[in-house]
Design an enzyme around this catalytic site. Structure first.
Site, PDB file in Angstrom:
ATOM      1  N   TRP A  52       0.812  -1.227   0.000  1.00 32.65           N
ATOM      2  CA  TRP A  52       0.000   0.000   0.000  1.00 32.65           C
ATOM      3  C   TRP A  52       0.839   1.268   0.000  1.00 32.65           C
ATOM      4  O   TRP A  52       1.839   1.366   0.725  1.00 32.65           O
ATOM      5  CB  TRP A  52      -0.868   0.001   1.265  1.00 32.65           C
ATOM      6  CG  TRP A  52      -1.548   1.309   1.514  1.00 32.65           C
ATOM      7  CD1 TRP A  52      -1.018   2.413   2.134  1.00 32.65           C
ATOM      8  CD2 TRP A  52      -2.864   1.678   1.132  1.00 32.65           C
ATOM      9  NE1 TRP A  52      -1.935   3.435   2.143  1.00 32.65           N
ATOM     10  CE2 TRP A  52      -3.086   3.015   1.554  1.00 32.65           C
ATOM     11  CE3 TRP A  52      -3.916   1.003   0.474  1.00 32.65           C
ATOM     12  CZ2 TRP A  52      -4.289   3.689   1.334  1.00 32.65           C
ATOM     13  CZ3 TRP A  52      -5.109   1.682   0.270  1.00 32.65           C
ATOM     14  CH2 TRP A  52      -5.280   2.997   0.699  1.00 32.65           C
ATOM     15  N   MET A  53       0.439   2.272  -0.789  1.00 34.42           N
ATOM     16  CA  MET A  53       1.001   3.623  -0.648  1.00 34.42           C
ATOM     17  C   MET A  53      -0.121   4.650  -0.659  1.00 34.42           C
ATOM     18  O   MET A  53      -1.178   4.430  -1.237  1.00 34.42           O
ATOM     19  CB  MET A  53       2.004   3.949  -1.758  1.00 34.42           C
ATOM     20  CG  MET A  53       1.406   4.065  -3.144  1.00 34.42           C
ATOM     21  SD  MET A  53       2.397   5.074  -4.285  1.00 34.42           S
ATOM     22  CE  MET A  53       1.827   6.719  -3.877  1.00 34.42           C
ATOM     23  N   ASP A  55      -0.291   9.269   0.437  1.00 36.86           N
ATOM     24  CA  ASP A  55       0.192  10.625   0.164  1.00 36.86           C
ATOM     25  C   ASP A  55       1.677  10.771  -0.186  1.00 36.86           C
ATOM     26  O   ASP A  55       2.531  10.191   0.498  1.00 36.86           O
ATOM     27  CB  ASP A  55       0.017  11.521   1.405  1.00 36.86           C
ATOM     28  CG  ASP A  55      -1.293  11.349   2.107  1.00 36.86           C
ATOM     29  OD1 ASP A  55      -2.148  10.599   1.640  1.00 36.86           O
ATOM     30  OD2 ASP A  55      -1.454  11.986   3.160  1.00 36.86           O
ATOM     31  N   PHE A 115       2.990   9.812   9.948  1.00 36.29           N
ATOM     32  CA  PHE A 115       2.038  10.334   8.981  1.00 36.29           C
ATOM     33  C   PHE A 115       2.694  11.410   8.116  1.00 36.29           C
ATOM     34  O   PHE A 115       3.885  11.682   8.213  1.00 36.29           O
ATOM     35  CB  PHE A 115       0.808  10.886   9.711  1.00 36.29           C
ATOM     36  CG  PHE A 115      -0.220   9.826  10.076  1.00 36.29           C
ATOM     37  CD1 PHE A 115       0.093   8.484  10.077  1.00 36.29           C
ATOM     38  CD2 PHE A 115      -1.517  10.201  10.415  1.00 36.29           C
ATOM     39  CE1 PHE A 115      -0.866   7.519  10.410  1.00 36.29           C
ATOM     40  CE2 PHE A 115      -2.480   9.248  10.742  1.00 36.29           C
ATOM     41  CZ  PHE A 115      -2.149   7.905  10.745  1.00 36.29           C
ATOM     42  N   ARG A 172      -2.948  17.471  11.890  1.00 37.39           N
ATOM     43  CA  ARG A 172      -1.872  16.733  11.213  1.00 37.39           C
ATOM     44  C   ARG A 172      -1.422  17.389   9.905  1.00 37.39           C
ATOM     45  O   ARG A 172      -2.020  18.328   9.430  1.00 37.39           O
ATOM     46  CB  ARG A 172      -2.316  15.294  10.929  1.00 37.39           C
ATOM     47  CG  ARG A 172      -3.577  15.178  10.102  1.00 37.39           C
ATOM     48  CD  ARG A 172      -3.917  13.690   9.903  1.00 37.39           C
ATOM     49  NE  ARG A 172      -5.147  13.518   9.170  1.00 37.39           N
ATOM     50  CZ  ARG A 172      -6.348  13.447   9.736  1.00 37.39           C
ATOM     51  NH1 ARG A 172      -6.478  13.552  11.037  1.00 37.39           N
ATOM     52  NH2 ARG A 172      -7.423  13.290   8.995  1.00 37.39           N
ATOM     53  N   ASP A 173      -0.369  16.831   9.343  1.00 30.17           N
ATOM     54  CA  ASP A 173       0.153  17.167   8.005  1.00 30.17           C
ATOM     55  C   ASP A 173       0.762  18.572   7.943  1.00 30.17           C
ATOM     56  O   ASP A 173       0.292  19.439   7.172  1.00 30.17           O
ATOM     57  CB  ASP A 173      -0.946  17.007   6.934  1.00 30.17           C
ATOM     58  CG  ASP A 173      -1.694  15.688   7.039  1.00 30.17           C
ATOM     59  OD1 ASP A 173      -1.087  14.721   7.536  1.00 30.17           O
ATOM     60  OD2 ASP A 173      -2.874  15.619   6.653  1.00 30.17           O
ATOM     61  N   GLU A 236      -7.190  18.023   5.351  1.00 25.36           N
ATOM     62  CA  GLU A 236      -5.956  17.240   5.386  1.00 25.36           C
ATOM     63  C   GLU A 236      -4.947  17.838   4.407  1.00 25.36           C
ATOM     64  O   GLU A 236      -5.307  18.483   3.417  1.00 25.36           O
ATOM     65  CB  GLU A 236      -6.233  15.788   4.979  1.00 25.36           C
ATOM     66  CG  GLU A 236      -7.204  15.076   5.902  1.00 25.36           C
ATOM     67  CD  GLU A 236      -7.350  13.598   5.562  1.00 25.36           C
ATOM     68  OE1 GLU A 236      -6.885  12.766   6.344  1.00 25.36           O
ATOM     69  OE2 GLU A 236      -7.949  13.282   4.521  1.00 25.36           O
TER      70      GLU A 236
HETATM   71  C1  FRU Z   1      -4.415  11.846   3.823  1.00 23.63           C
HETATM   72  C2  FRU Z   1      -4.032  11.317   5.198  1.00 23.63           C
HETATM   73  C3  FRU Z   1      -3.276  12.360   5.997  1.00 23.63           C
HETATM   74  C4  FRU Z   1      -2.490  11.513   6.952  1.00 23.63           C
HETATM   75  C5  FRU Z   1      -2.131  10.326   6.110  1.00 23.63           C
HETATM   76  C6  FRU Z   1      -2.053   9.022   6.852  1.00 23.63           C
HETATM   77  O1  FRU Z   1      -4.625  10.809   2.910  1.00 23.63           O
HETATM   78  O2  FRU Z   1      -5.173  10.886   5.890  1.00 23.63           O
HETATM   79  O3  FRU Z   1      -4.116  13.306   6.635  1.00 23.63           O
HETATM   80  O4  FRU Z   1      -1.357  12.160   7.459  1.00 23.63           O
HETATM   81  O5  FRU Z   1      -3.126  10.223   5.106  1.00 23.63           O
HETATM   82  O6  FRU Z   1      -1.615   7.981   6.044  1.00 23.63           O
END
Ligand code: FRU
Length: 485
Positions: A52-53, A55, A115, A172-173, A236
């Site tokens: 799986w991949m 972001d 993340f 996050r992010d 996100e």
């Molecule tokens: C977006 C997300 C981000 C998070 C990451 C986790 O696709 O949900 O907000 O950091 O994927 O894999």
């Protein structure tokens, strides 16, 4: 982020967290030869050899090479156990896969996952800011490795909790950027029952952060959902950067990617949006940009699966990276994007038609350019792609439908184009179809066919107009198999 949400969404719902790892080992065992020959895997989009991949993370040009990291589950073809996988390239086209760059540290702030995040350079040192879970905190790491494979993590998060008193839907992010000597950083968040936002922080050294206020905010869609992303209560993967005299904000929510362009009030540090739209209304999410050595703003995005979880679990892989898109702003403030010209080096055998004759792409691996002259009002166009089992893709244009002149597979695609000439670029690759109309409308689809030997592309043109010019290129694969390394 609620782990339960992602587990439900991507196929881990019924599995307790503790036993996820051991179970997922079995799912990661699809033979390399099977993956290498899977006709639904792309031949010129980047993806890991298996599993799986999601972001793109921390894209950066460093010491003469393009580095791209991405969310990765090393044990299964479903979301979970997030690591940063790593690939490097001389040209953003051909890639070499490197070992995983970032893994959760037992007992650390990222023990349940590394993340999404960004890499910036501070005093000559590549510095990573990313989200550790659980709970969501912002973590810091630096690298002195010229190949960016080794990272020294700070044992403590640099932002350990959301600002007090905010009932956030997530946190996050991080996306840092610099204004003069000051670092700023947006964090994807949102207030429950109000709407998603980007929380703005400030720092002199990327380590000590002071919360300021929301940089930009949206509205809740009014729905009560288990996951705050589905209700627009959580944004996100924000991305924020200057473009000429303006600034551009990108964010992902409700499974779509939005752009805004406008002014940054540098005194108050608040962004005032002047124009906005959907960046891509299809299978495209969580994009992230960086500046290349030519000064171009390049955007990478995740093309998620749209098939059932069981199907991609069985296939042993899920997700791929978009082609690199060069972003610009039109003089009217609209976001424009073009696939980076570097990708043209993959153009192989070419065929042309200007009388609506069908052209053929072999093995679902090609590029199409369809351009019209000035159109009279009566123009209606449909471009179809047909495989062994019949038509599988259609792009429609009907100027009489002023609200939504374009459709993809019958579904209206948001956006209009300026002028009355069309320039349509399409990329077919294994199970991905990316389309760009006049550099303004993008709509990505995942379409899974059993294994096409040939795809015939045809344009039908109605109205008192000459047929458009069409060129089709066979695209050269970036690796000898579909493992893309
Ligand atoms: C977006 C997300 C981000 C998070 C990451 C986790 O696709 O949900 O907000 O950091 O994927 O894999």
């Amino acid at each position: 982020m609620k782990i339960s949400r992602r587990r439900a969404l991507y196929g881990l719902a019924a599995i307790p967290l503790a036993s996820r790892l051991s179970l997922s080992v079995g799912w990661g065992q699809v033979a390399a030869s099977t993956l290498a020959n899977d006709p639904q895997r792309p031949q010129y989009h980047l993806l890991p050899a298996k599993n799986w991949m999601n972001d793109p993370n921390g894209p950066i040009y460093w010491k003469g090479k393009y580095h791209l990291f991405f969310q990765y589950n090393p044990n299964a073809a479903v979301w979970g156990d997030m690591h940063w996988n790593h690939a490097v390239s001389e040209d953003m086209v051909y890639w070499k896969h490197l070992p995983i760059a970032l893994a959760p540290t037992p007992g650390g702030p990222d023990k349940d996952g590394c993340f999404t995040g960004s890499i910036v350079v501070e005093k000559g040192v590549p510095t990573m800011l990313y989200t550790g879970v659980n709970p969501e905190v912002q973590c810091y790491a630096t690298s002195t490795d010229p190949m960016l494979g080794k990272w020294d993590k700070d044992p403590k998060p640099v932002i350990a909790a959301p600002p007090p008193g905010l009932n956030v839907g997530g946190f996050r992010d991080p996306c840092p950027w610099r204004e003069g000597d000051t670092w700023y950083m947006g964090i994807g968040s949102g207030i429950k029952k109000k709407g998603g936002n980007v929380l703005l922080y400030k720092s002199a050294d990327l380590k000590n952060w002071e919360y300021l206020h929301p940089l930009a905010s949206g509205t809740w869609n009014g729905k009560i959902t288990e996951d705050t992303v589905d209700s627009g209560e959580q944004w996100e993967c924000p991305d924020f950067f200057p473009m000429g005299k303006k600034y551009v904000l990108l964010y992902s929510t409700e499974r779509k990617v939005y752009w805004q362009s406008g002014e940054l009030d540098k005194k108050e540090m608040v962004f005032h949006s002047e124009h906005q739209g959907l960046l891509d209304d299809g299978a495209y999410y969580a994009p992230k940009s960086f500046t290349d050595p030519r000064g171009n703003r390049i955007l990478w995005g995740w093309l998620p699966e749209t098939r059932p979880v069981e199907d991609y679990k069985r296939a042993g892989w899920a997700g791929m990276m978009s082609l690199p898109r060069v972003l610009t702003l039109g003089s009217d403030g609209q976001l424009e994007m073009k696939v980076a010209s570097d990708v043209e080096k993959l153009r192989g055998a070419q065929s042309k038609s200007s009388d609506a004759k069908a052209l053929t792409i072999e093995n679902y691996c090609g590029e199409v350019l369809c351009s019209t002259k000035e159109l009279k009002e009566s123009a209606r166009l449909s471009l179809t792609a047909e495989g062994q089992s019949g038509p599988f893709y259609s792009l429609g244009y009907d100027p009489a439908n002023a609200d939504a002149p374009f459709t993809v597979n019958g579904k209206p695609t948001e956006g209009k184009v300026a002028g009355n000439k069309l320039n349509i670029r399409l990329f077919f690759d294994g199970s991905a179809v990316e389309v760009f109309i006049n550099d303004r409308i993008a709509s990505t689809r995942r379409i899974y066919l059993p294994g096409e030997k040939a795809v015939a592309v045809k344009v039908n043109f109605e109205g008192d107009n000459p047929a458009p010019d069409m060129t089709v290129w066979q695209v050269k694969p970036i690796s000898k198999d579909r493992l893309t390394t």
